[in-house]
Design an enzyme around this catalytic site. Sequence first.
Site, PDB file in Angstrom:
ATOM      1  N   HIS A 182      -0.855  -7.939   3.296  1.00  0.00           N
ATOM      2  CA  HIS A 182      -0.769  -6.575   2.540  1.00  0.00           C
ATOM      3  C   HIS A 182       0.215  -5.765   3.461  1.00  0.00           C
ATOM      4  O   HIS A 182      -0.173  -5.702   4.893  1.00  0.00           O
ATOM      5  CB  HIS A 182      -2.349  -5.931   2.655  1.00  0.00           C
ATOM      6  CG  HIS A 182      -2.460  -4.886   1.974  1.00  0.00           C
ATOM      7  ND1 HIS A 182      -2.206  -4.645   0.438  1.00  0.00           N
ATOM      8  CD2 HIS A 182      -2.826  -3.628   2.437  1.00  0.00           C
ATOM      9  CE1 HIS A 182      -2.535  -3.481   0.347  1.00  0.00           C
ATOM     10  NE2 HIS A 182      -3.097  -2.775   1.451  1.00  0.00           N
TER      11      HIS A 182
ATOM     12  N   GLU B 202       0.853  -1.306   0.023  1.00  0.00           N
ATOM     13  CA  GLU B 202       0.043  -0.033  -0.133  1.00  0.00           C
ATOM     14  C   GLU B 202       1.063   1.262  -0.049  1.00  0.00           C
ATOM     15  O   GLU B 202       1.963   1.358   0.720  1.00  0.00           O
ATOM     16  CB  GLU B 202      -0.809   0.189   1.068  1.00  0.00           C
ATOM     17  CG  GLU B 202      -1.758   1.119   1.332  1.00  0.00           C
ATOM     18  CD  GLU B 202      -3.129   1.166   2.341  1.00  0.00           C
ATOM     19  OE1 GLU B 202      -3.727   0.141   2.147  1.00  0.00           O
ATOM     20  OE2 GLU B 202      -2.917   1.819   3.339  1.00  0.00           O
TER      21      GLU B 202
END
Length: 296
Positions: free
Chosen positions: A275, A21
């Site tokens: 993630h 991210e």
Amino acid sequence: MQYIRDIHAAAAGKRPVISFEFFPPKTEEGDRALLEKTIPALMRLRPDYCSVTYGAGGSTREKTLGIVDQIQRKHGLTAMAHLTCVNSTKEQLREVIAQARGLGIKNILALRGDPPGGTGEFRTIPGGFEFSYELVRFLRELGGFSIGTAGFPEGHIACKEGKYVDWQRLKEKIDQGADFVLTQLFFDNADFLEFRDHLEKKLGVRVPICPGVLPILSAAQIKRFTTMCGAKMPAPLVDKLNTMAEDDESATQYGVEYATRQCEELLRAGVPGIHFYTLNKARSTTEVLKNLGLAS
């Protein structure tokens, strides 16, 4: 570009899906660092996809879509745009979604979002959505996207009824059309494992639930983050970081070690992917993946 649901389907039972991210920088220097240094460095790790956040109050709409577009065109990496309900009517959201579609963006993370400035209470505007499940449903009705949503292993900070109510609401978001879940950062794997098991075993959730992991960069920074989002830090972690309050280099290295141990345990528990919240830096995420033997 691929749909993230298809990336997970192809990887299921074979390997963890690795994603990163990023956030839109506030300066031109930050833009150059992200686009010319951080992303090229992390591309060497062969991630499956990345995501780009949407600023508080929808403040980075154009920049978010622009960075996603650049990543996909320049690097050939599937990228997902975050999208929030904040300060947008349904018709304004329709325009953003059409713009994303026009850029070849196939994946959207549907969020309620933070209020302008990142503080205070969320307020629905006339003609807008109050809850993220409404945005998920809207995207599903429009079609053409793989839709992600956020999960909170310790319960959302704004959900006063408790984490089990929050998790039930996540189930309802999934029922409206979300294909996968990315979680908020956490530092106690027991919280994530209880969250996952409750969703899967008690609520019957079948979509991939991927933990979000943040390698700590500094003691002061992570304390600010956890205060804002409501994530707790185990006492031994707090005690260790207190000894590094003025030493960001030591905190960064300890952050790599801690995140590595977190990920090792999560992978043994069978998570479908991880993630990484990179904070627009390449070093820590690179070192963690190398420690895990997942750096290509």
